[in-house]
Design an enzyme around this catalytic site. Structure first.
Site, PDB file in Angstrom:
ATOM      1  N   HIS A   1     -15.093   0.173  -1.171  1.00 27.86           N
ATOM      2  CA  HIS A   1     -13.905  -0.622  -0.815  1.00 27.86           C
ATOM      3  C   HIS A   1     -12.876   0.199  -0.053  1.00 27.86           C
ATOM      4  O   HIS A   1     -11.706  -0.180   0.023  1.00 27.86           O
ATOM      5  CB  HIS A   1     -13.254  -1.220  -2.075  1.00 27.86           C
TER       6      HIS A   1
ATOM      7  N   CYS B   1      -4.935   7.037  19.719  1.00 28.69           N
ATOM      8  CA  CYS B   1      -4.638   6.355  21.002  1.00 28.69           C
ATOM      9  C   CYS B   1      -3.147   6.270  21.270  1.00 28.69           C
ATOM     10  O   CYS B   1      -2.729   5.875  22.371  1.00 28.69           O
ATOM     11  CB  CYS B   1      -5.249   4.945  20.988  1.00 28.69           C
TER      12      CYS B   1
ATOM     13  N   CYS C   1      -8.032   1.321  18.358  1.00 30.56           N
ATOM     14  CA  CYS C   1      -9.097   2.208  18.885  1.00 30.56           C
ATOM     15  C   CYS C   1     -10.199   2.472  17.868  1.00 30.56           C
ATOM     16  O   CYS C   1     -11.187   3.135  18.179  1.00 30.56           O
ATOM     17  CB  CYS C   1      -8.486   3.545  19.349  1.00 30.56           C
TER      18      CYS C   1
ATOM     19  N   THR D   1     -15.493  -1.911 -14.862  1.00 28.57           N
ATOM     20  CA  THR D   1     -15.322  -2.994 -13.897  1.00 28.57           C
ATOM     21  C   THR D   1     -15.568  -4.339 -14.586  1.00 28.57           C
ATOM     22  O   THR D   1     -16.430  -4.459 -15.439  1.00 28.57           O
ATOM     23  CB  THR D   1     -16.248  -2.828 -12.658  1.00 28.57           C
ATOM     24  N   SER D   2     -14.765  -5.327 -14.192  1.00 30.20           N
ATOM     25  CA  SER D   2     -14.834  -6.640 -14.853  1.00 30.20           C
ATOM     26  C   SER D   2     -15.998  -7.477 -14.337  1.00 30.20           C
ATOM     27  O   SER D   2     -16.281  -8.544 -14.867  1.00 30.20           O
ATOM     28  CB  SER D   2     -13.530  -7.400 -14.613  1.00 30.20           C
TER      29      SER D   2
ATOM     30  N   TYR E   1       0.816  -1.213   0.000  1.00 30.68           N
ATOM     31  CA  TYR E   1       0.000   0.000   0.000  1.00 30.68           C
ATOM     32  C   TYR E   1       0.853   1.268   0.000  1.00 30.68           C
ATOM     33  O   TYR E   1       0.471   2.284  -0.587  1.00 30.68           O
ATOM     34  CB  TYR E   1      -1.009  -0.027   1.159  1.00 30.68           C
TER      35      TYR E   1
ATOM     36  N   GLU F   1     -14.377  -3.746 -22.659  1.00 29.52           N
ATOM     37  CA  GLU F   1     -14.857  -4.988 -23.315  1.00 29.52           C
ATOM     38  C   GLU F   1     -16.015  -5.529 -22.488  1.00 29.52           C
ATOM     39  O   GLU F   1     -16.206  -5.131 -21.336  1.00 29.52           O
ATOM     40  CB  GLU F   1     -13.717  -6.018 -23.357  1.00 29.52           C
TER      41      GLU F   1
HETATM   42  C1  BV8 Z   1     -17.393  -9.831   1.034  1.00 28.79           C
HETATM   43  C2  BV8 Z   1      -9.148  -3.784  -1.893  1.00 28.79           C
HETATM   44  C3  BV8 Z   1     -18.639 -10.840   2.746  1.00 28.79           C
HETATM   45  C4  BV8 Z   1      -8.731  -2.399  -1.932  1.00 28.79           C
HETATM   46  C5  BV8 Z   1     -10.621  -5.115  -3.191  1.00 28.79           C
HETATM   47  C6  BV8 Z   1     -14.049 -16.812  -1.316  1.00 28.79           C
HETATM   48  C7  BV8 Z   1     -13.390 -16.348  -0.174  1.00 28.79           C
HETATM   49  C8  BV8 Z   1     -13.576 -15.072   0.329  1.00 28.79           C
HETATM   50  C9  BV8 Z   1     -14.452 -14.221  -0.305  1.00 28.79           C
HETATM   51  C10 BV8 Z   1     -15.087 -14.687  -1.434  1.00 28.79           C
HETATM   52  C11 BV8 Z   1     -14.919 -15.961  -1.943  1.00 28.79           C
HETATM   53  N1  BV8 Z   1     -15.688 -16.099  -3.057  1.00 28.79           N
HETATM   54  C12 BV8 Z   1     -16.345 -14.938  -3.278  1.00 28.79           C
HETATM   55  C13 BV8 Z   1     -15.999 -14.085  -2.296  1.00 28.79           C
HETATM   56  C14 BV8 Z   1     -16.453 -12.753  -2.146  1.00 28.79           C
HETATM   57  C15 BV8 Z   1     -15.324 -11.848  -2.600  1.00 28.79           C
HETATM   58  C16 BV8 Z   1     -15.259 -11.944  -4.110  1.00 28.79           C
HETATM   59  O1  BV8 Z   1     -16.107 -11.422  -4.788  1.00 28.79           O
HETATM   60  N2  BV8 Z   1     -14.199 -12.620  -4.627  1.00 28.79           N
HETATM   61  C17 BV8 Z   1     -14.115 -12.781  -6.076  1.00 28.79           C
HETATM   62  C18 BV8 Z   1     -12.673 -12.566  -6.535  1.00 28.79           C
HETATM   63  C19 BV8 Z   1     -14.647 -14.149  -6.452  1.00 28.79           C
HETATM   64  N3  BV8 Z   1     -15.709 -10.533  -2.163  1.00 28.79           N
HETATM   65  C20 BV8 Z   1     -15.320 -10.105  -0.953  1.00 28.79           C
HETATM   66  O2  BV8 Z   1     -14.575 -10.703  -0.221  1.00 28.79           O
HETATM   67  C21 BV8 Z   1     -15.930  -8.778  -0.536  1.00 28.79           C
HETATM   68  N4  BV8 Z   1     -16.454  -8.924   0.777  1.00 28.79           N
HETATM   69  O3  BV8 Z   1     -17.879 -10.577   0.239  1.00 28.79           O
HETATM   70  O4  BV8 Z   1     -17.709  -9.846   2.346  1.00 28.79           O
HETATM   71  C22 BV8 Z   1     -18.942 -10.627   4.160  1.00 28.79           C
HETATM   72  C23 BV8 Z   1     -20.234 -10.880   4.575  1.00 28.79           C
HETATM   73  C24 BV8 Z   1     -20.540 -10.699   5.899  1.00 28.79           C
HETATM   74  C25 BV8 Z   1     -19.570 -10.266   6.795  1.00 28.79           C
HETATM   75  C26 BV8 Z   1     -18.266 -10.017   6.354  1.00 28.79           C
HETATM   76  C27 BV8 Z   1     -17.944 -10.201   5.029  1.00 28.79           C
HETATM   77  C28 BV8 Z   1     -14.877  -7.677  -0.491  1.00 28.79           C
HETATM   78  C29 BV8 Z   1     -14.387  -7.392  -1.879  1.00 28.79           C
HETATM   79  C30 BV8 Z   1     -13.440  -6.199  -1.846  1.00 28.79           C
HETATM   80  C31 BV8 Z   1     -12.039  -6.686  -1.981  1.00 28.79           C
HETATM   81  N5  BV8 Z   1     -11.134  -5.540  -2.073  1.00 28.79           N
HETATM   82  N6  BV8 Z   1      -9.707  -4.175  -3.166  1.00 28.79           N
HETATM   83  C32 BV8 Z   1      -7.610  -2.272  -2.897  1.00 28.79           C
HETATM   84  O5  BV8 Z   1      -6.489  -2.637  -2.536  1.00 28.79           O
HETATM   85  O6  BV8 Z   1      -7.889  -1.807  -4.018  1.00 28.79           O
HETATM   86  S1  BV8 Z   1     -11.116  -5.802  -4.650  1.00 28.79           S
HETATM   87  C33 BV8 Z   1     -10.465  -5.065  -6.024  1.00 28.79           C
HETATM   88  O7  BV8 Z   1     -11.287  -5.554  -7.096  1.00 28.79           O
HETATM   89  C34 BV8 Z   1     -10.576  -3.561  -6.121  1.00 28.79           C
HETATM   90  O8  BV8 Z   1     -11.333  -2.961  -5.116  1.00 28.79           O
HETATM   91  C35 BV8 Z   1     -11.280  -3.397  -7.479  1.00 28.79           C
HETATM   92  O9  BV8 Z   1     -11.944  -2.205  -7.586  1.00 28.79           O
HETATM   93  C36 BV8 Z   1     -12.173  -4.541  -7.413  1.00 28.79           C
HETATM   94  C37 BV8 Z   1     -12.928  -4.915  -8.631  1.00 28.79           C
HETATM   95  O10 BV8 Z   1     -12.032  -4.964  -9.722  1.00 28.79           O
HETATM   96  P1  BV8 Z   1     -12.359  -4.010 -10.970  1.00 28.79           P
HETATM   97  O11 BV8 Z   1     -12.491  -2.616 -10.471  1.00 28.79           O
HETATM   98  O12 BV8 Z   1     -13.488  -4.571 -11.739  1.00 28.79           O
HETATM   99  O13 BV8 Z   1     -11.015  -4.098 -11.772  1.00 28.79           O
HETATM  100  P2  BV8 Z   1     -10.603  -5.225 -12.821  1.00 28.79           P
HETATM  101  O14 BV8 Z   1      -9.147  -5.067 -13.091  1.00 28.79           O
HETATM  102  O15 BV8 Z   1     -11.126  -6.536 -12.373  1.00 28.79           O
HETATM  103  O16 BV8 Z   1     -11.421  -4.836 -14.153  1.00 28.79           O
HETATM  104  C38 BV8 Z   1     -11.124  -3.625 -14.817  1.00 28.79           C
HETATM  105  C39 BV8 Z   1     -12.113  -3.522 -15.960  1.00 28.79           C
HETATM  106  O17 BV8 Z   1     -11.875  -2.273 -16.629  1.00 28.79           O
HETATM  107  C40 BV8 Z   1     -11.941  -4.618 -17.007  1.00 28.79           C
HETATM  108  O18 BV8 Z   1     -13.215  -5.108 -17.382  1.00 28.79           O
HETATM  109  C41 BV8 Z   1     -11.289  -3.888 -18.198  1.00 28.79           C
HETATM  110  O19 BV8 Z   1     -11.737  -4.407 -19.440  1.00 28.79           O
HETATM  111  C42 BV8 Z   1     -11.797  -2.482 -18.010  1.00 28.79           C
HETATM  112  N7  BV8 Z   1     -10.896  -1.446 -18.537  1.00 28.79           N
HETATM  113  C43 BV8 Z   1      -9.532  -1.453 -18.544  1.00 28.79           C
HETATM  114  N8  BV8 Z   1      -9.094  -0.303 -19.106  1.00 28.79           N
HETATM  115  C44 BV8 Z   1     -10.184   0.430 -19.429  1.00 28.79           C
HETATM  116  C45 BV8 Z   1     -11.333  -0.291 -19.073  1.00 28.79           C
HETATM  117  N9  BV8 Z   1     -12.579   0.169 -19.288  1.00 28.79           N
HETATM  118  C46 BV8 Z   1     -12.696   1.384 -19.871  1.00 28.79           C
HETATM  119  N10 BV8 Z   1     -11.636   2.140 -20.253  1.00 28.79           N
HETATM  120  C47 BV8 Z   1     -10.374   1.701 -20.042  1.00 28.79           C
HETATM  121  N11 BV8 Z   1      -9.324   2.463 -20.419  1.00 28.79           N
END
Ligand code: BV8
Length: 233
Positions: free
Chosen positions: A107, A137, A118, A175-176, A54, A202
């Site tokens: 997020h 704290c 704290c 977002t993907s 980070y 895409e």
């Molecule tokens: C929850 C942290 C429940 C901050 C992020 C098994 C075990 C544990 C959990 C799970 C599991 N199975 C499923 C889950 C749930 C899990 C999940 O969904 N996992 C997935 C991978 C299967 N989710 C969680 O754990 C969430 N919490 O479920 O809690 C709970 C219930 C009760 C009590 C307690 C808990 C929490 C999810 C958050 C995780 N943190 N980030 C950081 O460091 O950034 S996730 C990370 O992915 C980022 O936040 C990011 O924003 C997010 C999503 O990714 P995208 O933004 O979509 O980015 P990506 O690269 O994937 O896609 C980019 C897109 O842009 C593409 O489509 C591309 O084509 C497009 N693009 C690229 N360039 C351009 C463009 N488009 C336009 N123009 C361009 N130029």
């Protein structure tokens, strides 16, 4: 004309500002295993690695600027007669820098810190380590980035549910559609009767859920879509 617009944004919105996405071929998860740097277990196992991850991202974000897509969304909020809300998965501060006010960081925020001793939160732009003392704290060893890791509950989910339940138009940008619960918002919006639009480079994982889609770079298709929305007001 839509009364309430809810916009979900992801890493693709900031890509053209120079912020790496997560799942593209040269994305963040191609270089780091999310289990090591974006889970509570990873932080417990090796906090120094997570702080380094980070700290590197905070430094990399220091010089970036919002792009034409962020600016178009801020313009939409200012010029549109109905309510416009942005729910972002992004932890960067580019929506704020572009002028968006109605904003939820589901997020968390890269430039935020949380003390696990704290519970206090602080703006944070510098590095952080196990030795960092909480400004509240005074204890060390408990400071973490105020971001939501995998397995943690995203922020303001109740408020987001209310917004989706009353949405007339839901737009998903850059977002993907891999990460839940954000990837499920389009289904909630459809159930509420909203028109659903995907603006992405895409087709995403959730492509079949959207009534309408435009594909291309965000800095091209987002201003174009906003112009279309504003031409009717
Ligand atoms: C929850 C942290 C429940 C901050 C992020 C098994 C075990 C544990 C959990 C799970 C599991 N199975 C499923 C889950 C749930 C899990 C999940 O969904 N996992 C997935 C991978 C299967 N989710 C969680 O754990 C969430 N919490 O479920 O809690 C709970 C219930 C009760 C009590 C307690 C808990 C929490 C999810 C958050 C995780 N943190 N980030 C950081 O460091 O950034 S996730 C990370 O992915 C980022 O936040 C990011 O924003 C997010 C999503 O990714 P995208 O933004 O979509 O980015 P990506 O690269 O994937 O896609 C980019 C897109 O842009 C593409 O489509 C591309 O084509 C497009 N693009 C690229 N360039 C351009 C463009 N488009 C336009 N123009 C361009 N130029």
């Amino acid at each position: 004309m839509a009364e309430r617009i809810v916009i979900l944004t992801g890493a693709g919105l900031s890509a053209e500002s120079g912020v790496p996405t997560f799942r593209d071929k040269d994305g963040v998860w191609a270089k780091y295993d999310y289990r090591d740097v974006a889970t509570p277990e990873g932080f417990a196992r090796d906090p120094a690695l997570v702080h380094a991850f980070y700290n590197m991202r905070r430094r990399a974000h220091a010089g970036i600027q919002p792009n034409a897509a962020h600016a178009a969304l801020a313009r939409l909020e200012r010029a549109y007669p109905g309510e416009v809300w942005v729910v972002t998965q992004n932890v960067d501060a580019l929506h704020e820098a572009a002028g968006t006010k109605n904003l939820i960081h589901m997020h968390g925020e890269l430039f935020g810190a949380l003390c696990t001793h704290c519970g206090a939160r602080f703006p944070w732009s510098g590095d952080m380590s196990l030795e960092t003392r909480c400004p509240g704290c005074g204890k060390a060893g408990g400071m973490r980035p105020d971001v939501v890791w995998f397995g943690e509950m995203p922020y303001q989910m109740e408020r987001i549910g209310e917004l989706l339940a009353a949405a007339d138009l839901f737009i998903s940008i850059g977002t993907s559609g891999n990460v839940y619960p954000a990837a499920g918002f389009v289904a909630e919006a459809r159930a509420a009767g909203a028109h659903t639009v995907e603006l992405n480079l895409e087709p995403s994982e959730g492509r079949l859920m959207f009534a309408e889609a435009m594909h291309g770079a965000a800095t091209v298709i987002v201003p174009a879509y906003v112009n279309r929305l504003l031409q009717w007001v």
